[in-house]
Design a protein around this motif. Structure first.
Motif, PDB file in Angstrom:
ATOM      1  N   GLY A  90     -12.707  -6.885  15.449  1.00 13.53           N
ATOM      2  CA  GLY A  90     -11.322  -6.631  15.810  1.00 13.53           C
ATOM      3  C   GLY A  90     -10.394  -6.217  14.684  1.00 13.53           C
ATOM      4  O   GLY A  90      -9.194  -6.030  14.922  1.00 13.53           O
ATOM      5  N   LEU A  91     -10.899  -6.057  13.462  1.00 16.91           N
ATOM      6  CA  LEU A  91     -10.017  -5.614  12.391  1.00 16.91           C
ATOM      7  C   LEU A  91      -9.786  -4.115  12.499  1.00 16.91           C
ATOM      8  O   LEU A  91     -10.707  -3.352  12.816  1.00 16.91           O
ATOM      9  CB  LEU A  91     -10.603  -5.972  11.025  1.00 16.91           C
ATOM     10  CG  LEU A  91     -10.757  -7.472  10.755  1.00 16.91           C
ATOM     11  CD1 LEU A  91     -11.288  -7.704   9.352  1.00 16.91           C
ATOM     12  CD2 LEU A  91      -9.445  -8.206  10.947  1.00 16.91           C
ATOM     13  N   ALA A  92      -8.561  -3.695  12.238  1.00 14.82           N
ATOM     14  CA  ALA A  92      -8.169  -2.289  12.382  1.00 14.82           C
ATOM     15  C   ALA A  92      -8.041  -1.639  11.011  1.00 14.82           C
ATOM     16  O   ALA A  92      -7.119  -1.943  10.248  1.00 14.82           O
ATOM     17  CB  ALA A  92      -6.852  -2.186  13.145  1.00 14.82           C
ATOM     18  N   PHE A  93      -8.977  -0.753  10.723  1.00 12.94           N
ATOM     19  CA  PHE A  93      -8.939   0.025   9.487  1.00 12.94           C
ATOM     20  C   PHE A  93      -8.556   1.460   9.832  1.00 12.94           C
ATOM     21  O   PHE A  93      -8.821   1.924  10.941  1.00 12.94           O
ATOM     22  CB  PHE A  93     -10.311   0.018   8.805  1.00 12.94           C
ATOM     23  CG  PHE A  93     -10.717  -1.323   8.282  1.00 12.94           C
ATOM     24  CD1 PHE A  93     -10.293  -1.753   7.036  1.00 12.94           C
ATOM     25  CD2 PHE A  93     -11.517  -2.166   9.036  1.00 12.94           C
ATOM     26  CE1 PHE A  93     -10.663  -2.998   6.557  1.00 12.94           C
ATOM     27  CE2 PHE A  93     -11.890  -3.410   8.568  1.00 12.94           C
ATOM     28  CZ  PHE A  93     -11.461  -3.831   7.319  1.00 12.94           C
ATOM     29  N   PRO A  94      -7.971   2.188   8.901  1.00 15.60           N
ATOM     30  CA  PRO A  94      -7.572   3.569   9.193  1.00 15.60           C
ATOM     31  C   PRO A  94      -8.772   4.474   9.498  1.00 15.60           C
ATOM     32  O   PRO A  94      -9.876   4.240   8.997  1.00 15.60           O
ATOM     33  CB  PRO A  94      -6.858   4.032   7.919  1.00 15.60           C
ATOM     34  CG  PRO A  94      -6.984   2.949   6.924  1.00 15.60           C
ATOM     35  CD  PRO A  94      -7.643   1.772   7.553  1.00 15.60           C
ATOM     36  N   ASP A  95      -8.538   5.479  10.319  1.00 17.70           N
ATOM     37  CA  ASP A  95      -9.571   6.493  10.569  1.00 17.70           C
ATOM     38  C   ASP A  95      -9.963   7.128   9.243  1.00 17.70           C
ATOM     39  O   ASP A  95      -9.116   7.346   8.369  1.00 17.70           O
ATOM     40  CB  ASP A  95      -9.051   7.573  11.521  1.00 17.70           C
ATOM     41  CG  ASP A  95      -8.842   7.047  12.936  1.00 17.70           C
ATOM     42  OD1 ASP A  95      -9.453   6.015  13.287  1.00 17.70           O
ATOM     43  OD2 ASP A  95      -8.059   7.668  13.675  1.00 17.70           O
ATOM     44  N   GLY A  96     -11.225   7.426   9.079  1.00  8.99           N
ATOM     45  CA  GLY A  96     -11.717   8.057   7.862  1.00  8.99           C
ATOM     46  C   GLY A  96     -11.898   7.093   6.704  1.00  8.99           C
ATOM     47  O   GLY A  96     -12.200   7.514   5.583  1.00  8.99           O
ATOM     48  N   ALA A  97     -11.737   5.798   6.941  1.00  7.62           N
ATOM     49  CA  ALA A  97     -11.844   4.818   5.869  1.00  7.62           C
ATOM     50  C   ALA A  97     -13.236   4.788   5.242  1.00  7.62           C
ATOM     51  O   ALA A  97     -13.388   4.364   4.103  1.00  7.62           O
ATOM     52  CB  ALA A  97     -11.471   3.427   6.392  1.00  7.62           C
ATOM     53  N   GLU A 115      -7.773  -1.340   3.634  1.00  7.89           N
ATOM     54  CA  GLU A 115      -7.132  -2.588   4.022  1.00  7.89           C
ATOM     55  C   GLU A 115      -6.867  -2.602   5.517  1.00  7.89           C
ATOM     56  O   GLU A 115      -6.600  -1.565   6.115  1.00  7.89           O
ATOM     57  CB  GLU A 115      -5.807  -2.768   3.289  1.00  7.89           C
ATOM     58  CG  GLU A 115      -5.953  -2.903   1.799  1.00  7.89           C
ATOM     59  CD  GLU A 115      -4.622  -3.084   1.093  1.00  7.89           C
ATOM     60  OE1 GLU A 115      -3.576  -3.263   1.757  1.00  7.89           O
ATOM     61  OE2 GLU A 115      -4.639  -3.055  -0.155  1.00  7.89           O
ATOM     62  N   ALA A 116      -6.930  -3.810   6.078  1.00 13.70           N
ATOM     63  CA  ALA A 116      -6.560  -4.038   7.474  1.00 13.70           C
ATOM     64  C   ALA A 116      -5.512  -5.141   7.484  1.00 13.70           C
ATOM     65  O   ALA A 116      -5.642  -6.137   6.761  1.00 13.70           O
ATOM     66  CB  ALA A 116      -7.776  -4.464   8.292  1.00 13.70           C
ATOM     67  N   PRO A 117      -4.479  -4.985   8.301  1.00 13.46           N
ATOM     68  CA  PRO A 117      -3.479  -6.052   8.392  1.00 13.46           C
ATOM     69  C   PRO A 117      -4.045  -7.267   9.136  1.00 13.46           C
ATOM     70  O   PRO A 117      -4.855  -7.127  10.046  1.00 13.46           O
ATOM     71  CB  PRO A 117      -2.342  -5.400   9.191  1.00 13.46           C
ATOM     72  CG  PRO A 117      -3.004  -4.315   9.977  1.00 13.46           C
ATOM     73  CD  PRO A 117      -4.174  -3.843   9.165  1.00 13.46           C
ATOM     74  N   LEU A 118      -3.626  -8.443   8.724  1.00 13.39           N
ATOM     75  CA  LEU A 118      -4.014  -9.695   9.367  1.00 13.39           C
ATOM     76  C   LEU A 118      -2.764 -10.386   9.913  1.00 13.39           C
ATOM     77  O   LEU A 118      -1.658 -10.117   9.439  1.00 13.39           O
ATOM     78  CB  LEU A 118      -4.712 -10.625   8.369  1.00 13.39           C
ATOM     79  CG  LEU A 118      -6.033 -10.135   7.781  1.00 13.39           C
ATOM     80  CD1 LEU A 118      -6.529 -11.110   6.716  1.00 13.39           C
ATOM     81  CD2 LEU A 118      -7.081  -9.954   8.866  1.00 13.39           C
ATOM     82  N   PRO A 119      -2.932 -11.279  10.859  1.00  7.66           N
ATOM     83  CA  PRO A 119      -1.782 -12.022  11.362  1.00  7.66           C
ATOM     84  C   PRO A 119      -1.065 -12.752  10.224  1.00  7.66           C
ATOM     85  O   PRO A 119      -1.680 -13.188   9.254  1.00  7.66           O
ATOM     86  CB  PRO A 119      -2.407 -13.027  12.340  1.00  7.66           C
ATOM     87  CG  PRO A 119      -3.701 -12.415  12.748  1.00  7.66           C
ATOM     88  CD  PRO A 119      -4.171 -11.649  11.542  1.00  7.66           C
ATOM     89  N   GLY A 120       0.232 -12.854  10.345  1.00  8.15           N
ATOM     90  CA  GLY A 120       1.011 -13.562   9.343  1.00  8.15           C
ATOM     91  C   GLY A 120       1.318 -12.748   8.101  1.00  8.15           C
ATOM     92  O   GLY A 120       1.825 -13.275   7.128  1.00  8.15           O
ATOM     93  N   GLY A 121       0.976 -11.467   8.120  1.00  8.99           N
ATOM     94  CA  GLY A 121       1.294 -10.604   6.993  1.00  8.99           C
ATOM     95  C   GLY A 121       0.237 -10.520   5.912  1.00  8.99           C
ATOM     96  O   GLY A 121       0.423  -9.790   4.943  1.00  8.99           O
ATOM     97  N   LEU A 122      -0.856 -11.257   6.050  1.00 13.11           N
ATOM     98  CA  LEU A 122      -1.940 -11.129   5.079  1.00 13.11           C
ATOM     99  C   LEU A 122      -2.661  -9.800   5.277  1.00 13.11           C
ATOM    100  O   LEU A 122      -2.521  -9.148   6.311  1.00 13.11           O
ATOM    101  CB  LEU A 122      -2.947 -12.272   5.242  1.00 13.11           C
ATOM    102  CG  LEU A 122      -2.480 -13.656   4.839  1.00 13.11           C
ATOM    103  CD1 LEU A 122      -3.535 -14.690   5.208  1.00 13.11           C
ATOM    104  CD2 LEU A 122      -2.176 -13.718   3.361  1.00 13.11           C
TER     105      LEU A 122
END
Length: 141
Positions: free
Chosen positions: A29-36, A43-50
């Protein structure tokens, strides 16, 4: 003047195969940018700003030329909260069926969680868990 306290901001892993690692963590479920897959650092954003970051071994060696992968990842683990105990089993089976190594099959833990562990492409422990109803063990696998 007082120096501000540092704020925990990022969890980072060094990976040997960026594409394989992205495929694994995207399944969780982590969202990384296309072409990563072509990037040396993602980087992928995490809950709480991490943030969760992956760096290629080549990237780390660009500023630490003598860096070598650790012999073991036994001191740290990542943990993913699943929707419910059945989702622990389903997620574990999906990952193992996709070819990832199951390190610990799902079981009802004495601390009140359905719990399992899989290994990412570099052998990093990744735990899957969900609270059991009422926090009690319902079966002893």
């Amino acid at each position: 003047m007082t120096t501000p306290t540092p704020r925990f901001d990022l969890i980072g892993l060094v990976v040997s195969d960026m594409a394989a690692s992205l495929a694994f963590y995207r399944r969780l479920g982590l969202a990384f940018p296309d072409g990563a897959e072509q990037l040396p650092h993602v980087e992928a954003p995490l809950p709480g700003g991490l943030r969760f970051a992956l760096d290629s071994e080549a990237t780390v060696r660009s500023f630490t030329p003598d860096w070598q992968p650790p012999a073991s990842s036994g001191r740290a683990s990542l943990a993913f909260l699943c929707a419910d105990p059945a989702a622990v089993d389903t997620t574990y089976e999906e990952l193992v069926t996709a070819g990832y190594e199951g390190a610990l099959a799902p079981f009802d833990a004495f601390w009140g969680q359905r719990y399992a562990t899989v290994l990412d492409p570099d052998g990093q422990s990744v735990d899957l868990f969900a609270p059991l109803p009422d926090g009690t063990v319902t079966d002893a696998d």
